[in-house]
Structure formats: C-alpha cells, structure tokens
Design an enzyme around this catalytic site. Structure first.
Site, mmCIF file in Angstrom:
data_model
loop_
_atom_site.group_PDB
_atom_site.id
_atom_site.type_symbol
_atom_site.label_atom_id
_atom_site.label_comp_id
_atom_site.label_asym_id
_atom_site.label_seq_id
_atom_site.Cartn_x
_atom_site.Cartn_y
_atom_site.Cartn_z
ATOM 1 N N CYS A 65 2.699 -45.859 126.105
ATOM 2 C CA CYS A 65 3.580 -44.703 125.943
ATOM 3 C C CYS A 65 2.698 -43.600 125.386
ATOM 4 O O CYS A 65 2.351 -43.614 124.204
ATOM 5 C CB CYS A 65 4.735 -45.010 124.991
ATOM 6 S SG CYS A 65 5.769 -43.555 124.694
ATOM 7 N N CYS A 70 4.628 -41.271 122.649
ATOM 8 C CA CYS A 70 5.051 -41.783 121.332
ATOM 9 C C CYS A 70 4.840 -43.290 121.285
ATOM 10 O O CYS A 70 3.703 -43.737 121.177
ATOM 11 C CB CYS A 70 6.481 -41.391 121.011
ATOM 12 S SG CYS A 70 7.650 -41.540 122.367
ATOM 13 N N SER A 71 5.903 -44.069 121.365
ATOM 14 C CA SER A 71 5.769 -45.507 121.145
ATOM 15 C C SER A 71 6.849 -46.278 121.894
ATOM 16 O O SER A 71 7.269 -47.340 121.448
ATOM 17 C CB SER A 71 5.879 -45.796 119.647
ATOM 18 O OG SER A 71 7.056 -45.204 119.130
ATOM 19 N N CYS A 72 7.328 -45.752 123.024
ATOM 20 C CA CYS A 72 8.352 -46.448 123.800
ATOM 21 C C CYS A 72 7.797 -47.797 124.252
ATOM 22 O O CYS A 72 6.636 -47.897 124.656
ATOM 23 C CB CYS A 72 8.787 -45.603 124.989
ATOM 24 S SG CYS A 72 9.570 -44.064 124.464
#
Lengths: 223, 120
Positions: A122, A125-127
């Site tokens: 991702c 971000c941090s999906c």
C-alpha cells in the site's frame, strides 16, 4: 516530548524508544494516549459510539491472525473448485470458510504461478487484508517498503532472500481503502502427501504478502 | 526541480516509487493505546463518522512535518481529532478540557495508589 529524529528515520524508531520514552517508567500516559482516551470518551458521552464497542473491536482484531489466511490458502491448494471461487471473489470464498469481513473492503486473491509472482503493497498508507491476516507488520507501513516495492520489486524481494527468475513476471498490486489483495502462493513441491492442516502450517504471513515463497523449510518461520 | 515544486507534486503519503533505504524487517507489539486507537478507527468507520479514506486524507492534511515526525497511531488520533472538529462533532476546547480531565484522573488515581503502598 522527546526530540524526534529526522524525517523517515523517525519512522524506524517508532513504537520502540519513542513510545517507551512517552509512557515512561511511571506508566504516566503520553499526550497521544490521553488524546485517544479523551476522544473515545467524548464520542461515547455523545452516544455516537457504544461504551463496549472499542473493547469488542479489540477482541475482533485479536482474533485475526495469518492462521486464517493460511487456512484459505491450504483449502485452495487441495480443492480446485474452492480455488476457482476464491480467485473469482476472494471475500465470498473466505466467508464460506467462516471468515467474516468486518469492513467494506473487497478482497482480490492473486495467484502465483510458474509465470507470475505477485507482491502486495500500500504505497499511500497501510491498507492490508486485515480480516484474513490481522494487522500488518511495521515494515509494511514504513517508507522503504512502500516506496520501493513498486519501482524495484526484484531488489525488494532479494532483501527478503527471495530471488525470482528473470523469466517470471513480477506483478505488484497497490492496495486501496476499498480493495485489498492477498497472494495465493505456489504450493511447494514434495507436499503431495500433506494433509490440509500440514499444508496450512507452511503458509506464513510473508508468503501471503508475496515477499517470500511458501516452502517446506520456511513453514513455521516466525511471523 | 525546486524544493517547493516537489512538495506540490508529491503529498506526504504519496511515496510510491521514490528512492528509499533498504528494508529493515521491523515490527512491534502494539501498545494498549495504539490498539485502542486502531479499534477506534474501525468503529468510526462502521458508524460512518470517519471512513478509511477520510482517515487517510486526514493524515495527509497534517502536512509533511507532522507526517514525518509523529508515529503511525499518533498521526491517526490527531487526524481523527481534526476531522471531528471539521465535522462539528467536537470542538478543540471540549477536547482540551476532556484531556485535562483524563490526565487529572490518572494523576489522582496514581497518587492514591502510591499512597496505599507507601510504608508508614
């Protein structure tokens, strides 16, 4: 407040020295810890969220680990019809195995083959496919992986000890708030006699991110 | 390319493809407040008070300096507060007062506890 390091180097330290410095030996809650408590209590007071919802959600988060994803992968390895359904609609197939999706996300399962190796990231971000893998490791959320996975995946994979032959295409899938990916690793050779449970034990978190292949040696590697 | 031009072309979250140092396979067990913060994010999303994309944008809106200097869940909770202000759900003043109350409660609780174990 302790003085922050510079830029992205700061990220590397996060969760270690910084948090411990914040909470300190006294256990005194830090500024952000207090802010979290205050925001939560205000939302409960205004009846925008229920008093037990956070606790219940923490229990739900704790119940999600890569063991769930491993179960899905092992089933796909032994059951071609399930594998087809999984590749057609990841979410629906996981739900078939009793894995509930607690958010609105779709799941696309990417199959590794002799010709294609998949990697998920991702960049923004941090999906991450949290319903089936739990929360992502820190390195997945930090700049080096997010920046480089899309531009030099072979170099990134090599840093995980994974060398992909040049004639195998590498596909990098960039997750979004609504669309999450899970890698279906290749079933290791020499596992023809393995039970579904034994197969699941070979499937680590990192194999489902795509940074390492599933292998008989790597199974049970620390997650 | 000027430095400001780069700021315009790349918002703080937009780092895909940029050069960066080698990957260090770091991880840590979440602090209790970090886990609560994560759960809060999920619950805010369930109720459509703040959805995932609003959260991401909220973090981006913190600007490059805060994105660089605050850690992961620090960015989240500050972004939540800002979004709740913007939506008129909370005001900065209400939050400041509540934070003072939470801190005072902790201090009071801690003093009475340490009072109990102080040898006479």
């Amino acid at each position: 407040m302790n003085p922050p390091n510079q830029g992205h180097d700061r990220d590397h330290a996060h969760g270690h020295d910084h948090l411990h410095a914040e909470t300190g030996l006294s256990g005194r809650p830090g500024y952000y810890d207090i802010m979290e408590t205050a925001v939560r209590e205000l939302l409960v007071e205004r009846q925008l969220i229920g008093p037990d919802e956070i606790r219940r959600q923490i229990e739900l988060l704790d119940s999600r680990t890569p063991a769930l994803g491993a179960k899905v992968v092992a089933r796909a390895w032994v059951d071609p019809a399930f594998r087809a359904r999984l590749l057609a609609d990841g979410r629906k197939a996981c739900e078939e195995l009793g894995i509930s999706f607690y958010d609105d996300t779709q799941l696309i399962v990417l199959e590794n083959t002799d010709k294609v190796h998949n990697l998920i990231v991702c960049t923004l971000c941090s999906c991450y496919p949290r319903p089936v893998l739990g929360l992502p490791p820190d390195w997945y959320k930090l700049k080096p992986y997010r920046s480089r996975a899309v531009s030099e995946p072979r170099a990134v994979l090599a840093e995980f000890g994974t060398i992909i032959p040049d004639d195998v295409e590498i596909r990098v899938s960039d997750s979004t708030a609504m669309v999450r990916y899970l890698v279906l690793p290749k079933r290791p050779e020499g596992t023809e006699d393995y039970s579904e449970e034994q197969l699941a034990a070979l499937v680590t978190r990192d194999t489902m991110i795509g940074v390492v292949p599933a292998s008989v040696e790597q199974g049970k590697a620390p997650q | 390319m000027t430095q400001t031009e780069n700021l315009v072309k790349r918002l703080p979250n937009d780092i895909g493809g940029l050069p960066a140092e080698p990957i260090r396979r770091v991880d840590h067990e979440l602090e209790p407040w970090e886990k609560r913060c994560h759960a809060l994010a999920d619950v805010l999303d369930y109720h459509k008070i703040i959805n995932t994309e609003e959260k991401r944008c909220g973090v981006e809106a913190l600007g490059a300096e805060m994105v660089g200097k605050l850690n992961y869940y620090e960015r989240w909770i500050v972004a939540f507060a800002n979004i709740l202000f913007r939506k008129g759900i909370l005001t900065p003043d209400t939050l400041a007062r509540k934070m003072a109350e939470v801190e005072a409660r902790w201090t009071a609780g801690n003093q009475s506890e340490s009072g109990d174990i102080t040898p006479s």
